[in-house]
Design a protein around this motif. Structure first.
Motif, PDB file in Angstrom:
ATOM      1  N   GLY A  26       0.809  -1.216   0.000  1.00  0.00           N
ATOM      2  CA  GLY A  26       0.000   0.000   0.000  1.00  0.00           C
ATOM      3  C   GLY A  26       0.839   1.261   0.000  1.00  0.00           C
ATOM      4  O   GLY A  26       0.604   2.169  -0.797  1.00  0.00           O
ATOM      5  N   VAL A  27       1.826   1.335   0.887  1.00  0.00           N
ATOM      6  CA  VAL A  27       2.642   2.551   0.960  1.00  0.00           C
ATOM      7  C   VAL A  27       3.525   2.700  -0.270  1.00  0.00           C
ATOM      8  O   VAL A  27       3.797   3.825  -0.724  1.00  0.00           O
ATOM      9  CB  VAL A  27       3.486   2.569   2.247  1.00  0.00           C
ATOM     10  N   LEU A  28       3.965   1.582  -0.846  1.00  0.00           N
ATOM     11  CA  LEU A  28       4.773   1.661  -2.060  1.00  0.00           C
ATOM     12  C   LEU A  28       3.953   2.184  -3.235  1.00  0.00           C
ATOM     13  O   LEU A  28       4.392   3.071  -3.979  1.00  0.00           O
ATOM     14  CB  LEU A  28       5.359   0.290  -2.394  1.00  0.00           C
ATOM     15  N   VAL A 112      15.127  16.115   4.357  1.00  0.00           N
ATOM     16  CA  VAL A 112      14.420  16.845   5.413  1.00  0.00           C
ATOM     17  C   VAL A 112      12.921  16.588   5.355  1.00  0.00           C
ATOM     18  O   VAL A 112      12.270  16.354   6.385  1.00  0.00           O
ATOM     19  CB  VAL A 112      14.736  18.354   5.314  1.00  0.00           C
ATOM     20  N   VAL A 113      12.338  16.625   4.158  1.00  0.00           N
ATOM     21  CA  VAL A 113      10.889  16.424   4.065  1.00  0.00           C
ATOM     22  C   VAL A 113      10.502  15.001   4.433  1.00  0.00           C
ATOM     23  O   VAL A 113       9.410  14.760   4.973  1.00  0.00           O
ATOM     24  CB  VAL A 113      10.361  16.789   2.658  1.00  0.00           C
ATOM     25  N   THR A 114      11.380  14.043   4.170  1.00  0.00           N
ATOM     26  CA  THR A 114      11.087  12.660   4.553  1.00  0.00           C
ATOM     27  C   THR A 114      11.015  12.525   6.060  1.00  0.00           C
ATOM     28  O   THR A 114      10.088  11.917   6.610  1.00  0.00           O
ATOM     29  CB  THR A 114      12.144  11.710   3.982  1.00  0.00           C
ATOM     30  N   LEU A 115      12.001  13.099   6.759  1.00  0.00           N
ATOM     31  CA  LEU A 115      11.995  13.037   8.223  1.00  0.00           C
ATOM     32  C   LEU A 115      10.846  13.854   8.806  1.00  0.00           C
ATOM     33  O   LEU A 115      10.219  13.444   9.795  1.00  0.00           O
ATOM     34  CB  LEU A 115      13.338  13.532   8.766  1.00  0.00           C
ATOM     35  N   VAL A 366       3.626   0.965  11.507  1.00  0.00           N
ATOM     36  CA  VAL A 366       4.384   0.103  10.589  1.00  0.00           C
ATOM     37  C   VAL A 366       4.549   0.797   9.240  1.00  0.00           C
ATOM     38  O   VAL A 366       5.647   0.807   8.656  1.00  0.00           O
ATOM     39  CB  VAL A 366       3.673  -1.253  10.428  1.00  0.00           C
ATOM     40  N   GLY A 367       3.478   1.398   8.739  1.00  0.00           N
ATOM     41  CA  GLY A 367       3.547   2.068   7.446  1.00  0.00           C
ATOM     42  C   GLY A 367       4.491   3.252   7.441  1.00  0.00           C
ATOM     43  O   GLY A 367       5.231   3.459   6.473  1.00  0.00           O
ATOM     44  N   ASN A 368       4.497   4.025   8.519  1.00  0.00           N
ATOM     45  CA  ASN A 368       5.397   5.173   8.580  1.00  0.00           C
ATOM     46  C   ASN A 368       6.850   4.737   8.617  1.00  0.00           C
ATOM     47  O   ASN A 368       7.717   5.367   7.997  1.00  0.00           O
ATOM     48  CB  ASN A 368       5.065   6.028   9.809  1.00  0.00           C
ATOM     49  N   VAL A 369       7.152   3.663   9.343  1.00  0.00           N
ATOM     50  CA  VAL A 369       8.526   3.152   9.361  1.00  0.00           C
ATOM     51  C   VAL A 369       8.918   2.621   7.988  1.00  0.00           C
ATOM     52  O   VAL A 369      10.039   2.859   7.507  1.00  0.00           O
ATOM     53  CB  VAL A 369       8.672   2.063  10.445  1.00  0.00           C
ATOM     54  N   LEU A 370       8.015   1.896   7.347  1.00  0.00           N
ATOM     55  CA  LEU A 370       8.300   1.384   6.006  1.00  0.00           C
ATOM     56  C   LEU A 370       8.544   2.522   5.021  1.00  0.00           C
ATOM     57  O   LEU A 370       9.449   2.441   4.175  1.00  0.00           O
ATOM     58  CB  LEU A 370       7.149   0.499   5.523  1.00  0.00           C
ATOM     59  N   LEU A 371       7.740   3.576   5.130  1.00  0.00           N
ATOM     60  CA  LEU A 371       7.928   4.721   4.236  1.00  0.00           C
ATOM     61  C   LEU A 371       9.278   5.376   4.469  1.00  0.00           C
ATOM     62  O   LEU A 371       9.943   5.808   3.517  1.00  0.00           O
ATOM     63  CB  LEU A 371       6.796   5.729   4.446  1.00  0.00           C
ATOM     64  N   LEU A 372       9.686   5.449   5.714  1.00  0.00           N
ATOM     65  CA  LEU A 372      10.992   6.029   6.019  1.00  0.00           C
ATOM     66  C   LEU A 372      12.114   5.196   5.419  1.00  0.00           C
ATOM     67  O   LEU A 372      13.129   5.733   4.965  1.00  0.00           O
ATOM     68  CB  LEU A 372      11.162   6.145   7.531  1.00  0.00           C
ATOM     69  N   LEU A 373      11.925   3.875   5.383  1.00  0.00           N
ATOM     70  CA  LEU A 373      12.971   2.995   4.877  1.00  0.00           C
ATOM     71  C   LEU A 373      13.027   2.934   3.355  1.00  0.00           C
ATOM     72  O   LEU A 373      14.106   2.719   2.783  1.00  0.00           O
ATOM     73  CB  LEU A 373      12.771   1.575   5.438  1.00  0.00           C
ATOM     74  N   LEU A 376      13.834   7.155   0.793  1.00  0.00           N
ATOM     75  CA  LEU A 376      15.152   7.668   0.409  1.00  0.00           C
ATOM     76  C   LEU A 376      15.861   6.780  -0.617  1.00  0.00           C
ATOM     77  O   LEU A 376      16.369   7.285  -1.622  1.00  0.00           O
ATOM     78  CB  LEU A 376      16.020   7.855   1.656  1.00  0.00           C
ATOM     79  N   PRO A 377      15.928   5.455  -0.426  1.00  0.00           N
ATOM     80  CA  PRO A 377      16.613   4.641  -1.436  1.00  0.00           C
ATOM     81  C   PRO A 377      15.951   4.648  -2.808  1.00  0.00           C
ATOM     82  O   PRO A 377      16.619   4.411  -3.817  1.00  0.00           O
ATOM     83  CB  PRO A 377      16.579   3.232  -0.817  1.00  0.00           C
ATOM     84  N   LEU A 378      14.637   4.912  -2.848  1.00  0.00           N
ATOM     85  CA  LEU A 378      13.917   4.829  -4.128  1.00  0.00           C
ATOM     86  C   LEU A 378      13.759   6.183  -4.817  1.00  0.00           C
ATOM     87  O   LEU A 378      13.057   6.257  -5.825  1.00  0.00           O
ATOM     88  CB  LEU A 378      12.529   4.220  -3.902  1.00  0.00           C
ATOM     89  N   ILE A 379      14.372   7.225  -4.288  1.00  0.00           N
ATOM     90  CA  ILE A 379      14.219   8.541  -4.908  1.00  0.00           C
ATOM     91  C   ILE A 379      14.707   8.527  -6.353  1.00  0.00           C
ATOM     92  O   ILE A 379      14.053   9.076  -7.249  1.00  0.00           O
ATOM     93  CB  ILE A 379      14.954   9.610  -4.075  1.00  0.00           C
ATOM     94  N   GLY A 380      15.852   7.903  -6.589  1.00  0.00           N
ATOM     95  CA  GLY A 380      16.361   7.832  -7.957  1.00  0.00           C
ATOM     96  C   GLY A 380      15.404   7.111  -8.888  1.00  0.00           C
ATOM     97  O   GLY A 380      15.232   7.510 -10.047  1.00  0.00           O
TER      98      GLY A 380
END
Length: 502
Positions: A26-28, A112-115, A366-373, A376-380
């Motif tokens: 869902g979050v992805l 910054v916006v992610t955090l 759980v969703g907020n932690v998953l989004l944090l993880l 950032l790696p998927l920005i590219g």
């Protein structure tokens, strides 16, 4: 039971492998939808609703909720890199995010916006845990008159608080109320406004209505206005995204203020993340010692609206789950999804279905932690997705929407209904008529009618029964104020304009 016991029960559901996988999906998907401009979370939620029919109700709600707040996370990516807000609420992030990108600080801005988004979501979840149970206990004392007054206020506030003309918003509410009356009358069993069509005896399909007004209409609107050229693709390395200690310090207080503002605004019917984001930005500019720097690329100008943006999304579940009053179109659709799954949102939800409520609330963590993880790696990757020409992407989405509508009842008629409402929504967007009040009227209309008729039946037709308690009197007075205030503001603006001309 204590709150800690309830949370332990909720995490026991949310941390199951199946629930984690569904939350991740869902979050992805929500992040993907948020990155792509013009699609919107509601179109993605309506597209995925048929998939939830094959899931447990709590898993289905975890999926839909993950799409909603995941879209708010992803919307800042295109706003910062390309000055294109993925969602309307991300327009506030464009004001300072894109100038930071032009300064070569896009990586730090995205970090910054992610955090800030993560922090805002956490604050709103805490408030949901603290205030939801007492609010539900208070709402247990509501009768039919109180429910009618509360729903009436939510409907009027949602229409008059939307951007644009309040008269247009009210007109769209009336249209939604009329659409909600189509089908079989619950009391008498007679058919109403079916035009002799057997397919309409059960009413207009919620998925077809939502996909048409928001999915197909938004795609058609963007196809009519989008350019064929694809935006240039860029990439960032993780080590380029770390802000300096000063930049991180400057973002802490704005994130805290934005989280509180977003939580308060999100819990009110008729507001939503866009209002929360712009309000947080305006307040941050007012309290700043150097307001002239806003708009030139400052981290305070992106931390506050992003924290408010995500906090408002999580806080919007407070009135929806505890009272059964959705705050915006997405929450109205979530309310409809609950009803489809046999879940009755309201004050008895926590006591009668605690596993569902606390499992959903725990999944927000759980969703907020998953989004944090994953953000950032998927920005590219998201940046490369932005390079897909829209004239190729949107027809694919239209095809998937039609497949999703058909799969609900395996009925081609629903596809034609979705297309018809898609064309209607396209015309409404062109004429700048808000479409969100239509869905709110459609969802709340039957509930308002039911409590209206129940009140009159219990009181033997005495209309004074609607003002029989202090709660109903207060909400009816607020409804009148919500109707009168736009007219007063408009007249005051006209008087000021006339005095300025003199």
């Amino acid at each position: 039971m204590s709150v800690f016991h309830d949370l332990a029960m909720g995490f026991g559901i949310a941390l199951q492998p199946t629930a984690i996988l569904i939350c991740f999906a869902g979050v992805l998907l929500g992040t993907f939808v948020g990155v792509l401009p013009g699609i919107g979370a509601l179109a993605a939620i309506s597209l995925c609703l048929p998939l939830t029919y094959y899931m447990l109700p709590v898993h289905g709600l975890i999926l839909l909720a993950g799409i909603f707040y995941g879209a708010q996370y992803g919307s800042s990516t295109a706003a910062i890199l390309l000055n294109i807000p993925g969602t309307p609420s991300a327009a506030a992030t464009c004001l300072d995010g894109f100038p930071l990108s032009k300064k070569g600080r896009a990586g730090q801005a995205l970090f910054v916006v992610t955090l800030a988004s993560f922090f805002g979501g956490c604050v709103a979840i805490i408030l949901l845990i603290v205030f939801a149970p007492p609010l539900a206990r208070f709402a247990l004392s509501f009768g039919a008159p109180e429910y009618f007054a509360v729903m009436l206020l939510g409907l009027i506030a949602a229409s008059t608080a939307s951007s644009g003309s309040a008269a247009k918003g009210l007109a769209m509410v009336v249209l939604g109320l009329g659409l909600g009356m189509v089908g079989t009358d619950v009391t008498s069993g007679t058919y109403r406004f079916t035009l002799g069509m057997v397919e309409l005896t059960d009413g207009i399909n919620l998925v077809a209505l939502a996909m048409g007004l928001f999915g197909i209409a938004e795609v058609l609107t963007n196809l009519a206005s989008s350019e064929s050229a694809a935006p240039p693709a860029r990439s960032f390395r993780l080590r380029e995204m770390l802000p300096t200690r000063r930049e991180a310090k400057d973002s802490v207080r704005p994130a805290i203020r934005g989280s509180l503002i977003g939580s308060a605004v999100g819990a009110l019917p008729g507001t939503g993340p866009a209002i929360a984001a712009f309000l947080a930005y305006a307040i941050e500019k007012r309290v700043s010692r150097h307001p002239e720097r806003f708009g030139t690329g400052v981290f305070e100008g992106i931390a506050a609206p992003e924290a408010a943006n995500n906090a408002s999304v999580q806080a919007a579940f407070i009135p929806t789950l505890c009272i059964g009053i959705p705050g915006d179109a997405v929450m109205a659709f979530m309310l409809g999804a609950m009803i489809i799954h046999g879940i009755v949102p309201g004050p008895q939800l926590i006591s009668e279905q605690p596993e569902m409520f606390w499992g959903l609330v725990s999944s927000f963590w759980v969703g907020n932690v998953l989004l944090l993880l994953i953000t950032l790696p998927l920005i590219g990757f998201w940046v490369r997705i932005l390079s897909i020409p829209r004239q190729y992407l949107y027809p694919t989405i239209l095809f998937l929407i039609c497949v999703g509508v058909y799969s609900v009842n395996n009925n081609v008629f629903d596809v034609f209904v979705a297309v018809a409402f898609g064309l209607l929504g396209f015309v409404m967007n062109s004429l700048r008529y808000p479409v969100a009040p239509v869905l709110l009227g459609y969802i709340l209309g039957p509930l308002i009618e039911e409590n209206f008729r129940r009140t009159l039946f219990i009181s033997n037709g005495d209309v004074t029964a609607f003002a029989s308690s202090p709660v109903s009197i207060i909400f009816l007075a607020l409804s009148v104020l919500a109707l009168v205030w736009p007219l007063y503001s408009h007249r005051r603006a006209l008087r000021r304009a006339r005095s300025a001309e003199v």
